[in-house]
Write a protein that holds these residues in place. Structure first.
Motif, PDB file in Angstrom:
ATOM      1  N   THR A  59       2.976   1.535  -3.410  1.00  3.36           N
ATOM      2  CA  THR A  59       1.317   2.245  -4.609  1.00  3.36           C
ATOM      3  C   THR A  59       1.342   3.418  -4.486  1.00  3.36           C
ATOM      4  O   THR A  59       1.308   4.197  -5.161  1.00  3.36           O
ATOM      5  CB  THR A  59       0.010   1.401  -4.409  1.00  3.36           C
ATOM      6  OG1 THR A  59       0.272  -0.182  -4.165  1.00  3.36           O
ATOM      7  CG2 THR A  59      -0.523   1.721  -5.420  1.00  3.36           C
ATOM      8  N   THR A  60       0.649   3.959  -2.839  1.00  2.53           N
ATOM      9  CA  THR A  60       0.871   6.001  -1.964  1.00  2.53           C
ATOM     10  C   THR A  60       1.637   6.600  -3.156  1.00  2.53           C
ATOM     11  O   THR A  60       2.114   7.378  -3.821  1.00  2.53           O
ATOM     12  CB  THR A  60       0.845   5.583  -0.924  1.00  2.53           C
ATOM     13  OG1 THR A  60      -0.704   4.430  -0.410  1.00  2.53           O
ATOM     14  CG2 THR A  60       0.364   6.872  -0.993  1.00  2.53           C
ATOM     15  N   LEU A  61       3.339   6.023  -2.735  1.00  5.18           N
ATOM     16  CA  LEU A  61       4.104   6.613  -2.988  1.00  5.18           C
ATOM     17  C   LEU A  61       3.913   7.002  -5.089  1.00  5.18           C
ATOM     18  O   LEU A  61       4.730   7.785  -5.074  1.00  5.18           O
ATOM     19  CB  LEU A  61       5.626   6.164  -2.543  1.00  5.18           C
ATOM     20  CG  LEU A  61       5.890   6.510  -0.825  1.00  5.18           C
ATOM     21  CD1 LEU A  61       6.993   6.043  -0.289  1.00  5.18           C
ATOM     22  CD2 LEU A  61       5.872   7.908  -0.333  1.00  5.18           C
ATOM     23  N   THR A  62       4.080   5.900  -5.472  1.00  7.21           N
ATOM     24  CA  THR A  62       4.318   5.532  -6.648  1.00  7.21           C
ATOM     25  C   THR A  62       3.529   7.048  -7.649  1.00  7.21           C
ATOM     26  O   THR A  62       3.871   7.671  -8.306  1.00  7.21           O
ATOM     27  CB  THR A  62       3.841   4.306  -7.355  1.00  7.21           C
ATOM     28  OG1 THR A  62       4.959   3.660  -7.157  1.00  7.21           O
ATOM     29  CG2 THR A  62       3.928   4.557  -8.923  1.00  7.21           C
ATOM     30  N   CYS A  63       2.005   6.482  -6.966  1.00  3.34           N
ATOM     31  CA  CYS A  63       1.095   7.745  -7.346  1.00  3.34           C
ATOM     32  C   CYS A  63       1.291   9.146  -6.753  1.00  3.34           C
ATOM     33  O   CYS A  63       1.179  10.116  -8.070  1.00  3.34           O
ATOM     34  CB  CYS A  63      -0.108   7.720  -6.563  1.00  3.34           C
ATOM     35  SG  CYS A  63      -1.244   6.367  -7.141  1.00  3.34           S
ATOM     36  N   VAL A  64       1.511   8.736  -5.492  1.00  3.78           N
ATOM     37  CA  VAL A  64       2.036  10.370  -5.594  1.00  3.78           C
ATOM     38  C   VAL A  64       3.119  11.928  -6.158  1.00  3.78           C
ATOM     39  O   VAL A  64       3.485  12.267  -6.995  1.00  3.78           O
ATOM     40  CB  VAL A  64       2.618  10.401  -3.801  1.00  3.78           C
ATOM     41  CG1 VAL A  64       3.059  12.507  -3.543  1.00  3.78           C
ATOM     42  CG2 VAL A  64       1.554  10.505  -3.160  1.00  3.78           C
ATOM     43  N   ALA A 120       0.970  -1.425   0.546  1.00  9.22           N
ATOM     44  CA  ALA A 120       0.184  -0.648   0.196  1.00  9.22           C
ATOM     45  C   ALA A 120       0.751   1.757  -0.314  1.00  9.22           C
ATOM     46  O   ALA A 120       0.655   2.400  -0.360  1.00  9.22           O
ATOM     47  CB  ALA A 120      -0.996   0.171   1.596  1.00  9.22           C
ATOM     48  N   CYS A 121       1.686   1.178   1.184  1.00 15.59           N
ATOM     49  CA  CYS A 121       2.829   2.336   1.034  1.00 15.59           C
ATOM     50  C   CYS A 121       3.306   3.046  -0.247  1.00 15.59           C
ATOM     51  O   CYS A 121       3.866   3.607  -1.183  1.00 15.59           O
ATOM     52  CB  CYS A 121       3.638   2.330   1.538  1.00 15.59           C
ATOM     53  SG  CYS A 121       4.329   3.132   3.296  1.00 15.59           S
TER      54      CYS A 121
END
Length: 51
Positions: A15-20, A12-13
Motif C-alpha cells: 500500500t505504501t509503495l503504491t501511494c508513493v 502495508a508495504c
C-alpha cells in the motif's frame, strides 16, 4: 481471526509503495506539464518580439 504478521507487513508495504509511486507519478506529470506550458509561453513570447 489474526493474520500472520508477514502478510500484514507485506500488505502495508504494498500500500505504501503504491501511494508513493502514485504521488511520484503525479509530481512528474505536474512538472512535465508545467515545463511544457512554460516552454510554449516562452516560444509565443519570442514570436511576438520577432514581428
Amino acid at each position: 481471526m489474526r493474520l500472520p504478521r508477514f502478510i500484514v507487513l507485506s500488505l502495508a508495504c504494498g500500500t505504501t509503495l503504491t501511494c508513493v509511486g502514485m504521488a511520484a507519478l503525479a509530481v512528474m506529470a505536474g512538472v512535465t506539464k508545467w515545463k511544457e506550458i512554460d516552454h510554449v509561453d516562452a516560444l509565443s513570447h519570442k514570436e511576438g518580439e520577432g514581428r
